[in-house]
Scaffold this active site. Structure first.
Site, mmCIF file in Angstrom:
data_model
loop_
_atom_site.group_PDB
_atom_site.id
_atom_site.type_symbol
_atom_site.label_atom_id
_atom_site.label_comp_id
_atom_site.label_asym_id
_atom_site.label_seq_id
_atom_site.Cartn_x
_atom_site.Cartn_y
_atom_site.Cartn_z
ATOM 1 N N HIS A 157 0.826 -1.134 0.013
ATOM 2 C CA HIS A 157 -0.024 -0.040 -0.101
ATOM 3 C C HIS A 157 0.674 1.331 0.061
ATOM 4 C CE1 HIS A 157 -3.493 2.351 0.401
ATOM 5 N NE2 HIS A 157 -4.136 1.723 1.164
ATOM 6 N N ASP A 196 -9.888 -10.752 -16.633
ATOM 7 C CA ASP A 196 -9.899 -12.044 -17.559
ATOM 8 C C ASP A 196 -8.493 -12.555 -18.062
ATOM 9 O OD1 ASP A 196 -10.200 -14.134 -19.265
ATOM 10 O OD2 ASP A 196 -11.766 -13.161 -20.326
#
Length: 416
Positions: free
Chosen positions: A153, A363
């Protein structure tokens, strides 16, 4: 129930396909990077697969990761002293594992201790050479796949990281056009010496025992919560507002019911993406941390039934004026609020919504994920909100104490 058997097959570093050009070798951290907590954000993508072998999938993922890293050089570099990124092409930590179980068995009744095994590192852990991005490809006996990723982060938020994951997936599918990131957030939010010293870095992080559970809010539950959250001030609560208000209300009432209640006030903190709120908007492909904290408050004596309007009012304060203050290095207001929370013994509930991020569009060439989840993070009273696969529900991932979780689950079951 027996523990899941996850067998490590290999570990290696994936380096960028091409060397990082000189003008991107050293990238300053922005002010928002400097203020970001130092921990690994976990995401796990689950896929069905019946056609490709694990060897072919492994080769496709490694080759495409190497290629996409050439346009995302920070992810293959290393952080230097909360000041800058050394884009030295050391690489991404890449692990392959075999899961001796079926995919459906895991996702039907997910257990946190099993989900953690699909991740390459712990939330507060790190690799031997402090990799910014770590990946673990888990191959199930049935052919299914779980791709566990952990990103620091310190250098990016979830909006940027999901953009990276989709770029990686598009590269794997051999798409002709990939949206290239920009690295100009340090110009928009210049770093400061005070922020570099680590002020605010560990706010909220705990090494104490935390329980993590998922609560699923389907469209029927959401409709009920939106009805409950409707008031004269807010007649059209969003799904995120409705779920956030419900969870915050439960935590407030649970705290008030304790016999030794000492809390003087209550606060909700919502992480807000700054990109679309700036004037003009900051491009969505601006890579790095670009978020602010929206605060909502409730006194000890106030009624906790109308929380949606407080949440909405707090989020509306994250506007262009707020952003300009940050761009001028003024983050004292946010920092003073966190200090006041500690001084005044304020009960804080933190929210981060990932519902608008296209996590179910990732995908790689064998279909979209059938489920995406997160895992335990080192923050008490932290709630992550994610859309479900169909987009009509919300999955809330809660990190809190055992007792608070038990009380919240009781309120949740009453929604039925």
């Amino acid at each position: 129930m027996d523990m899941l058997n996850v067998e490590i097959i290999s570990k290696e570093m994936i380096k960028p396909f091409l060397p990082t050009p000189d003008h991107l070798k050293n990238l300053e951290l922005s002010l928002l990077d400097q203020l970001a907590p130092q921990y690994n954000v976990p995401l796990i993508f689950f896929y069905q697969n019946e056609n490709l072998s694990s060897f072919n999938i492994s080769q496709l993922l490694k080759k495409s990761l190497s290629r996409v890293l050439t346009i995302f050089p920070p992810l293959a570099g290393r952080i230097q002293e909360n000041l800058y990124l050394d884009c030295n092409d050391i690489g991404v930590y890449f692990v392959e594992a075999r899961v001796h179980a079926g995919l459906e068995q895991v996702i039907k009744e997910p257990r946190m201790e099993e989900l953690q095994q699909f991740l390459p590192v712990e939330p507060l852990g790190q690799t031997d050479d402090n990799a910014i991005l770590s990946v673990k490809i888990n191959f199930f006996d049935c052919g299914g796949i779980a791709i566990g990723v952990c990103f620091s982060h310190k250098i990016t938020d979830c909006a940027s990281f999901v953009a990276f994951i989709n770029a990686w997936a598009a590269t794997c599918r051999e798409e002709a056009e990939i949206i290239r990131p920009t690295f100009d957030l340090p110009i928009r939010f210049p770093p400061t010496a005070l922020a570099a010293s680590g002020v605010g870095l560990s706010v909220g992080i705990t090494k104490g025992k935390i329980m993590t559970k998922r609560l699923v809010f389907d469209k029927e539950k959401l409709a009920k919560l939106k009805q409950i959250g409707t008031s004269n001030e807010v007649q059209n609560p969003t799904k995120v507002e409705a779920v956030s208000a419900f969870i915050w209300h439960c935590m407030i009432e649970e705290a008030r019911a304790k016999p030794n209640m000492k809390k003087t006030s209550f606060a909700a903190v919502h992480v807000v993406n700054l990109r679309p709120r700036a004037i003009p908007p900051i491009p969505g492909h601006a890579f790095g941390n670009c978020w602010g904290a929206a605060f909502a408050f409730l006194s000890q004596t106030e009624d906790s039934r109308d929380l949606v309007s407080k949440l909405r009012s707090g989020i509306r304060e994250i506007n262009d004026d707020y952003i300009k203050k940050l761009q001028n290095g003024d983050y004292s207001s946010d920092l003073s609020k966190w200090i006041d929370f500690s001084k005044n013994d304020t009960e804080v509930c933190n929210f981060s919504s990932w519902c608008r991020f296209p996590i179910y569009e990732v995908d790689f060439g064998w279909g979209k994920p059938i489920w995406v989840c997160t895992a335990t993070t080192p923050f008490k009273n932290m709630v992550f909100l994610m859309s479900n696969q169909s987009g009509d529900g919300i999955e809330a991932w809660l990190n809190m104490s055992d007792y608070d979780m038990e009380v919240l689950e009781t309120h949740y079951e009453q929604l039925n």
